[in-house]
Design an enzyme around this catalytic site. Sequence first.
Site, short mmCIF file in Angstrom:
data_model
loop_
_atom_site.label_atom_id
_atom_site.label_comp_id
_atom_site.label_asym_id
_atom_site.label_seq_id
_atom_site.Cartn_x
_atom_site.Cartn_y
_atom_site.Cartn_z
N LYS A 176 -6.59 7.09 10.48
CA LYS A 176 -8.01 6.85 10.77
C LYS A 176 -8.14 6.66 12.29
O LYS A 176 -8.29 5.54 12.78
CB LYS A 176 -8.46 5.60 10.02
CG LYS A 176 -9.93 5.56 9.68
CD LYS A 176 -10.34 4.18 9.23
CE LYS A 176 -10.17 3.94 7.76
NZ LYS A 176 -10.68 2.58 7.36
N GLU A 204 3.99 4.44 5.94
CA GLU A 204 2.74 3.66 5.89
C GLU A 204 1.72 4.35 5.00
O GLU A 204 1.73 5.58 4.87
CB GLU A 204 2.15 3.54 7.31
CG GLU A 204 2.37 2.22 7.98
CD GLU A 204 1.50 1.09 7.45
OE1 GLU A 204 1.05 1.13 6.28
OE2 GLU A 204 1.27 0.14 8.21
N ASP A 237 -5.68 -0.65 -1.60
CA ASP A 237 -6.44 -1.58 -2.44
C ASP A 237 -7.71 -2.09 -1.75
O ASP A 237 -7.89 -1.94 -0.55
CB ASP A 237 -5.59 -2.81 -2.76
CG ASP A 237 -5.48 -3.77 -1.56
OD1 ASP A 237 -5.18 -3.29 -0.46
OD2 ASP A 237 -5.71 -4.98 -1.73
N VAL A 253 -11.30 3.24 2.45
CA VAL A 253 -10.80 4.04 1.33
C VAL A 253 -9.86 3.23 0.44
O VAL A 253 -9.19 2.30 0.90
CB VAL A 253 -10.09 5.32 1.82
CG1 VAL A 253 -11.07 6.24 2.52
CG2 VAL A 253 -8.92 5.01 2.74
N GLY A 297 0.78 -1.24 0.00
CA GLY A 297 0.00 0.00 0.00
C GLY A 297 0.81 1.29 0.00
O GLY A 297 0.39 2.29 -0.57
N ASP A 354 -4.82 2.45 10.95
CA ASP A 354 -6.23 2.20 11.27
C ASP A 354 -6.31 1.79 12.75
O ASP A 354 -6.31 2.65 13.64
CB ASP A 354 -6.71 1.12 10.31
CG ASP A 354 -8.19 0.82 10.41
OD1 ASP A 354 -8.93 1.65 10.91
OD2 ASP A 354 -8.60 -0.27 9.96
P1 5GP Z 1 -4.01 -1.41 11.16
O1 5GP Z 1 -3.08 -2.48 11.62
O2 5GP Z 1 -3.62 -0.02 11.57
O3 5GP Z 1 -5.44 -1.71 11.54
O4 5GP Z 1 -4.06 -1.50 9.61
C1 5GP Z 1 -3.14 -0.96 8.76
C2 5GP Z 1 -3.32 -1.56 7.39
O5 5GP Z 1 -4.70 -1.91 7.17
C3 5GP Z 1 -2.99 -0.57 6.32
O6 5GP Z 1 -1.62 -0.62 6.00
C4 5GP Z 1 -3.89 -1.02 5.18
O7 5GP Z 1 -3.25 -2.04 4.46
C5 5GP Z 1 -5.11 -1.61 5.86
N1 5GP Z 1 -6.23 -0.65 5.94
C6 5GP Z 1 -6.73 -0.06 7.04
N2 5GP Z 1 -7.75 0.77 6.73
C7 5GP Z 1 -7.89 0.70 5.39
C8 5GP Z 1 -8.75 1.35 4.44
O8 5GP Z 1 -9.63 2.18 4.74
N3 5GP Z 1 -8.56 1.01 3.13
C9 5GP Z 1 -7.62 0.12 2.73
N4 5GP Z 1 -7.54 -0.13 1.43
N5 5GP Z 1 -6.79 -0.50 3.57
C10 5GP Z 1 -6.92 -0.21 4.90
#
Ligand code: 5GP
Length: 185
Positions: free
Chosen positions: A136, A104, A164, A158, A49, A108
């Site tokens: 986010k 990054e 993706d 998104v 990403g 999220d």
């Molecule tokens: P976390 O571990 O912070 O929950 O997730 C991070 C990863 O989740 C990001 O690098 C991405 O790959 C994926 N991700 C989280 N939210 C989104 C989103 O809204 N859209 C997409 N396409 N990927 C997301």
Amino acid sequence: MSKRIPWEADILEVLINEEQIRAKTAEIAHQISQDYEGKEVILVGVMVGAVVFLADLMRAMEIPVSVDFVAISSYGKDTRSSGVVRILKDLDMNIESKHVIIVEDIVDTGLTLKYLVDNLSARSPATLRVCALLDKPSRRKVPVTIHYVGFTVPDKFVVGYGLDFDQRYRNLPFVGVLRPEIYAG
Ligand code: 5GP
């Protein structure tokens, strides 16, 4: 906005357009260049990403950089984090005593980033910071520090500019909200 890609049917709304991304990327690159003046940094891109953002960010930077990548287990078709994180591809470089910035696409829950920060810290870099295009914060499960943030986004799924769904939409030049019926199946 790109008319080459027939994205209109799948994208509910464009959240951040090309020009906004370009301006913000230049701003962050300039800030990092100032903060690390006289130093050399290793940008660690989180595959896949972050590659689009990283490619633009590094070209806007005014200091010497090298680049490496890590791949972390991803959601696949699931749009919500499982909380299970593992490294699929490790760094090629030794980061001991180096200035490292994790790049990054989006933070999220923070679980991926927390795991990466802990993992890379254990390798004794001189400094370790985080740069994320998107944040986010409404879905955060673990606290993480993001030193350089592009945009804060609402709790919507998104895609585009590297992000993706099921490996698609990464080549959209903007960040947009995917129509829920696409991932609801
Ligand atoms: P976390 O571990 O912070 O929950 O997730 C991070 C990863 O989740 C990001 O690098 C991405 O790959 C994926 N991700 C989280 N939210 C989104 C989103 O809204 N859209 C997409 N396409 N990927 C997301």
